[in-house]
Motif scaffolding. Structure first.
Motif, short mmCIF file in Angstrom:
data_model
loop_
_atom_site.label_atom_id
_atom_site.label_comp_id
_atom_site.label_asym_id
_atom_site.label_seq_id
_atom_site.Cartn_x
_atom_site.Cartn_y
_atom_site.Cartn_z
N VAL A 99 0.63 -1.06 -0.13
CA VAL A 99 -0.10 0.20 -0.08
C VAL A 99 0.34 0.75 -0.06
O VAL A 99 1.33 2.28 -0.44
N GLU A 100 1.81 0.80 0.10
CA GLU A 100 2.44 2.76 0.52
C GLU A 100 3.31 2.61 -0.15
O GLU A 100 3.62 3.70 -0.98
N GLU A 101 3.51 1.58 -1.19
CA GLU A 101 4.61 1.39 -2.73
C GLU A 101 3.49 2.50 -3.61
O GLU A 101 3.40 3.03 -4.68
N TYR A 102 2.49 1.52 -3.42
CA TYR A 102 0.99 1.98 -4.63
C TYR A 102 -0.08 3.40 -4.33
O TYR A 102 -0.43 4.24 -5.11
N ALA A 103 0.33 4.01 -2.69
CA ALA A 103 -1.13 4.51 -2.64
C ALA A 103 -0.33 5.69 -2.02
O ALA A 103 0.18 6.01 -1.47
N ASP A 104 -1.52 6.42 -2.17
CA ASP A 104 -0.98 8.31 -1.83
C ASP A 104 -0.90 8.38 -0.27
O ASP A 104 -0.47 9.35 0.35
N VAL A 105 -2.40 7.66 0.70
CA VAL A 105 -2.39 7.57 1.14
C VAL A 105 -2.60 5.97 2.55
O VAL A 105 -3.73 5.70 1.61
N ILE A 106 -1.72 6.04 3.37
CA ILE A 106 -2.46 4.74 3.83
C ILE A 106 -3.87 4.78 5.23
O ILE A 106 -4.03 5.31 5.85
N GLN A 107 -4.06 3.97 4.61
CA GLN A 107 -5.50 3.91 5.54
C GLN A 107 -5.98 2.30 6.41
O GLN A 107 -4.62 1.79 6.46
N ILE A 108 -5.69 2.63 7.56
CA ILE A 108 -6.06 1.98 9.08
C ILE A 108 -7.68 1.49 9.81
O ILE A 108 -7.89 2.45 9.95
N GLY A 109 -7.84 0.65 9.32
CA GLY A 109 -9.62 0.08 9.47
C GLY A 109 -9.99 0.29 10.76
O GLY A 109 -8.78 -0.45 11.49
N ALA A 110 -10.80 0.46 11.50
CA ALA A 110 -11.21 0.28 12.78
C ALA A 110 -10.94 -0.63 13.47
O ALA A 110 -10.44 -0.98 14.63
N ARG A 111 -11.29 -2.00 13.02
CA ARG A 111 -10.99 -3.72 13.32
C ARG A 111 -9.42 -3.63 13.67
O ARG A 111 -8.38 -4.51 14.34
N ASN A 112 -8.24 -2.87 12.83
CA ASN A 112 -6.31 -3.59 13.12
C ASN A 112 -7.01 -2.14 14.35
O ASN A 112 -4.74 -1.72 14.68
N MET A 113 -7.13 -0.61 14.91
CA MET A 113 -6.63 -0.22 16.22
C MET A 113 -6.10 -0.88 17.12
O MET A 113 -5.06 0.10 17.86
N GLN A 114 -6.11 -2.58 17.45
CA GLN A 114 -4.83 -3.29 17.91
C GLN A 114 -3.74 -3.31 17.87
O GLN A 114 -3.51 -4.35 18.60
N ASN A 115 -3.81 -3.37 16.91
CA ASN A 115 -3.27 -4.07 16.11
C ASN A 115 -1.24 -3.70 16.04
O ASN A 115 -0.81 -3.03 15.09
N PHE A 116 -1.22 -3.64 17.49
CA PHE A 116 0.24 -2.63 17.25
C PHE A 116 1.24 -2.63 16.63
O PHE A 116 2.00 -1.54 16.52
N SER A 117 1.58 -3.63 15.98
CA SER A 117 2.52 -4.09 15.22
C SER A 117 2.63 -3.12 14.26
O SER A 117 3.03 -2.82 13.29
N LEU A 118 1.27 -3.04 13.30
CA LEU A 118 0.40 -3.11 12.18
C LEU A 118 0.85 -1.04 12.28
O LEU A 118 1.31 -0.46 11.45
N LEU A 119 0.50 -0.52 13.56
CA LEU A 119 0.60 0.58 13.61
C LEU A 119 1.73 1.24 14.01
O LEU A 119 1.52 2.28 13.56
N LYS A 120 2.76 0.57 14.68
CA LYS A 120 3.92 0.49 14.63
C LYS A 120 4.69 0.95 12.74
O LYS A 120 5.70 1.59 13.04
#
Length: 123
Positions: free
Chosen positions: A66-87
């Motif tokens: 997503v970082e390679e292709y998109a202009d903005v990365i979205q993190i969905g509500a169900r991943n708000m506790q996925n701390f590895s992804l948030l970091k």
């Protein structure tokens, strides 16, 4: 939608539409999106119509793409506790759109750590 194939951006109501190349699902047999192929399609849409791309990353591997292709990365509500992804999203060189969702997934006290990046956009 009449005229949707025209290259005139003014027929659209948004200049940065959200689109999902990855669809978070709980069922192992449900459609989970087109993945990198979907990101490539969105990239062609950007080149044709001049739109920005906002799409969701569902794990660290998809965030890299997503970082390679998109202009903005979205993190969905169900991943708000996925701390590895948030970091990992905090280290991205693109803006991050955090979807709030409903408690208990994200409470006001959980926002400061997840929005510590100056590029975080919260909704």
């Amino acid at each position: 939608m009449p005229g949707h194939r025209r290259k005139d951006k003014k027929i659209w109501s948004a200049s940065v539409p959200r689109a999902a190349a990855y669809k978070p699902r709980t069922s192992r047999i449900a459609f989970k999106g087109l993945g990198e192929d979907g990101l490539k399609i969105l990239s062609k849409v950007r080149a044709t119509y001049g739109f920005g791309i906002v799409t969701e990353a569902i794990d660290n591997e998809s965030l890299d793409l997503v970082e390679e292709y998109a202009d903005v990365i979205q993190i969905g509500a169900r991943n708000m506790q996925n701390f590895s992804l948030l970091k990992r999203a905090g280290r991205a060189k693109k803006p991050v759109l955090l979807k709030r969702g409903c408690p208990p997934r994200s409470t006001n006290s959980s926002w400061p750590p997840s929005t510590s990046s100056p590029r975080a956009i919260t909704t």
